[in-house]
Design a protein around this motif. Sequence first.
Motif, PDB file in Angstrom:
ATOM      1  N   LEU A   1       0.828  -1.210   0.000  1.00 22.34           N
ATOM      2  CA  LEU A   1       0.000   0.000   0.000  1.00 22.34           C
ATOM      3  C   LEU A   1       0.858   1.254   0.000  1.00 22.34           C
ATOM      4  CD1 LEU A   1      -2.847  -0.528   2.628  1.00 22.34           C
ATOM      5  CD2 LEU A   1      -3.104  -0.304   0.167  1.00 22.34           C
ATOM      6  N   GLU A   2       0.325   2.313  -0.555  1.00 26.24           N
ATOM      7  CA  GLU A   2       0.991   3.614  -0.460  1.00 26.24           C
ATOM      8  C   GLU A   2       1.124   3.957   1.021  1.00 26.24           C
ATOM      9  OE1 GLU A   2      -0.860   6.772  -2.822  1.00 26.24           O
ATOM     10  OE2 GLU A   2      -1.881   5.174  -3.905  1.00 26.24           O
ATOM     11  N   PRO A   3       2.229   4.630   1.397  1.00 24.14           N
ATOM     12  CA  PRO A   3       2.444   4.951   2.814  1.00 24.14           C
ATOM     13  C   PRO A   3       1.275   5.669   3.485  1.00 24.14           C
ATOM     14  CG  PRO A   3       4.438   5.382   1.578  1.00 24.14           C
ATOM     15  CD  PRO A   3       3.372   5.032   0.572  1.00 24.14           C
ATOM     16  N   ARG A   4       0.597   6.573   2.797  1.00 28.01           N
ATOM     17  CA  ARG A   4      -0.503   7.303   3.459  1.00 28.01           C
ATOM     18  C   ARG A   4      -1.644   6.370   3.845  1.00 28.01           C
ATOM     19  NH1 ARG A   4      -3.999  10.700  -0.852  1.00 28.01           N
ATOM     20  NH2 ARG A   4      -4.129   9.112  -2.456  1.00 28.01           N
ATOM     21  N   TYR A   5      -1.886   5.355   3.026  1.00 26.23           N
ATOM     22  CA  TYR A   5      -2.932   4.393   3.360  1.00 26.23           C
ATOM     23  C   TYR A   5      -2.469   3.455   4.472  1.00 26.23           C
ATOM     24  CZ  TYR A   5      -5.350   5.957  -0.863  1.00 26.23           C
ATOM     25  OH  TYR A   5      -5.986   6.712  -1.804  1.00 26.23           O
ATOM     26  N   ARG A   6      -1.228   3.021   4.375  1.00 26.78           N
ATOM     27  CA  ARG A   6      -0.691   2.135   5.407  1.00 26.78           C
ATOM     28  C   ARG A   6      -0.654   2.863   6.752  1.00 26.78           C
ATOM     29  NH1 ARG A   6       4.057   0.287   3.095  1.00 26.78           N
ATOM     30  NH2 ARG A   6       5.122   2.050   3.998  1.00 26.78           N
ATOM     31  N   ASP A   7      -0.212   4.136   6.742  1.00 31.60           N
ATOM     32  CA  ASP A   7      -0.140   4.917   7.978  1.00 31.60           C
ATOM     33  C   ASP A   7      -1.505   5.023   8.659  1.00 31.60           C
ATOM     34  OD1 ASP A   7       2.530   5.323   7.468  1.00 31.60           O
ATOM     35  OD2 ASP A   7       2.305   7.416   6.857  1.00 31.60           O
ATOM     36  N   ILE A   8      -2.514   5.276   7.870  1.00 30.18           N
ATOM     37  CA  ILE A   8      -3.843   5.481   8.454  1.00 30.18           C
ATOM     38  C   ILE A   8      -4.410   4.167   8.980  1.00 30.18           C
ATOM     39  CG2 ILE A   8      -5.444   5.261   6.491  1.00 30.18           C
ATOM     40  CD1 ILE A   8      -6.299   8.231   7.489  1.00 30.18           C
ATOM     41  N   LEU A   9      -4.109   3.047   8.319  1.00 29.68           N
ATOM     42  CA  LEU A   9      -4.552   1.749   8.823  1.00 29.68           C
ATOM     43  C   LEU A   9      -3.816   1.366  10.095  1.00 29.68           C
ATOM     44  CD1 LEU A   9      -5.026  -0.366   5.551  1.00 29.68           C
ATOM     45  CD2 LEU A   9      -6.787   0.709   6.969  1.00 29.68           C
TER      46      LEU A   9
ATOM     47  N   ALA B   1      -8.389   2.909   1.761  1.00 32.54           N
ATOM     48  CA  ALA B   1      -7.358   1.937   2.129  1.00 32.54           C
ATOM     49  C   ALA B   1      -7.981   0.548   2.283  1.00 32.54           C
ATOM     50  CB  ALA B   1      -6.659   2.367   3.418  1.00 32.54           C
ATOM     51  N   LYS B   2      -9.126   0.479   2.949  1.00 28.22           N
ATOM     52  CA  LYS B   2      -9.788  -0.811   3.136  1.00 28.22           C
ATOM     53  C   LYS B   2     -10.211  -1.405   1.792  1.00 28.22           C
ATOM     54  CE  LYS B   2     -12.963   0.221   6.198  1.00 28.22           C
ATOM     55  NZ  LYS B   2     -13.901   0.307   7.331  1.00 28.22           N
ATOM     56  N   LYS B   3     -10.702  -0.561   0.889  1.00 28.22           N
ATOM     57  CA  LYS B   3     -11.093  -1.047  -0.440  1.00 28.22           C
ATOM     58  C   LYS B   3      -9.884  -1.576  -1.202  1.00 28.22           C
ATOM     59  CE  LYS B   3     -15.227   1.710  -1.195  1.00 28.22           C
ATOM     60  NZ  LYS B   3     -15.840   2.831  -1.942  1.00 28.22           N
ATOM     61  N   LYS B   4      -8.758  -0.874  -1.088  1.00 32.19           N
ATOM     62  CA  LYS B   4      -7.538  -1.316  -1.760  1.00 32.19           C
ATOM     63  C   LYS B   4      -7.071  -2.661  -1.193  1.00 32.19           C
ATOM     64  CE  LYS B   4      -5.717   3.162  -3.208  1.00 32.19           C
ATOM     65  NZ  LYS B   4      -5.441   2.920  -4.614  1.00 32.19           N
ATOM     66  N   VAL B   5      -7.127  -2.813   0.112  1.00 36.93           N
ATOM     67  CA  VAL B   5      -6.729  -4.075   0.733  1.00 36.93           C
ATOM     68  C   VAL B   5      -7.649  -5.187   0.253  1.00 36.93           C
ATOM     69  CG1 VAL B   5      -6.620  -5.340   2.931  1.00 36.93           C
ATOM     70  CG2 VAL B   5      -5.660  -3.029   2.767  1.00 36.93           C
ATOM     71  N   LYS B   6      -8.935  -4.950   0.315  1.00 39.44           N
ATOM     72  CA  LYS B   6      -9.903  -5.974  -0.084  1.00 39.44           C
ATOM     73  C   LYS B   6      -9.734  -6.356  -1.563  1.00 39.44           C
ATOM     74  CE  LYS B   6     -14.740  -7.197   0.374  1.00 39.44           C
ATOM     75  NZ  LYS B   6     -16.014  -6.865   1.001  1.00 39.44           N
ATOM     76  N   ALA B   7      -9.580  -5.342  -2.428  1.00 37.25           N
ATOM     77  CA  ALA B   7      -9.420  -5.620  -3.864  1.00 37.25           C
ATOM     78  C   ALA B   7      -8.144  -6.418  -4.124  1.00 37.25           C
ATOM     79  CB  ALA B   7      -9.401  -4.308  -4.638  1.00 37.25           C
ATOM     80  N   SER B   8      -7.064  -6.055  -3.454  1.00 35.52           N
ATOM     81  CA  SER B   8      -5.794  -6.769  -3.645  1.00 35.52           C
ATOM     82  C   SER B   8      -5.898  -8.202  -3.163  1.00 35.52           C
ATOM     83  CB  SER B   8      -4.653  -6.071  -2.889  1.00 35.52           C
ATOM     84  OG  SER B   8      -4.384  -4.828  -3.482  1.00 35.52           O
TER      85      SER B   8
END
Length: 192
Positions: free
Chosen positions: A142-150, A181-188
Amino acid sequence: MAGFSVNSPKARKSDQELVAGVLEDKKQFAAIVQRYEEPLFRYIVRQGARDRELARDILQEVFIKVYLHLNDYDASLPFSSWIYRIAHNETITHFRKEKNRPLVLDKGDDDEFFGKIVDDLELSRADGQYDVSDIQTVLERLEPRYRDILVLKFFEDKSYEEISDILQMPQGTVATLINRAKKKVKASLEKN
């Protein structure tokens, strides 16, 4: 890491009481260090400082900044958000100086974190639940901004308001980034 007894008077004081005590007598700063040393250390490691010595160095810089700027703290706001913001900024500043931010999210003893993401996203496969390593791999990409927020939401168990204070962005933006971020995780995960 330093610890203290839950029954000690320092353990019962609120953050605001600790800050007020330090402002009256700088020698009481140790109480703030004792309360926040362990959680901030874990947070810095989760942000990507995989070398424990590096994490301790960053943590020391955090406490120096807290000590020097304690008079600037606005007591009407949560102290934990203020100190986490300093830790976040110090960690990011270090990575920028080094021009290197590790991509590996060290799960350590945080299987619970990955379980929270699975539960929150209602993730399941035909052959059962996703493996922790599957989720860890996706988070590392994940991009750092998404990882940071998770990390703040699931690892640190921070509320939207606290994340907003730490990252200095509106709560609506926090909600949007968490959702994306959650959508990106789920899609991946579903793609793999």
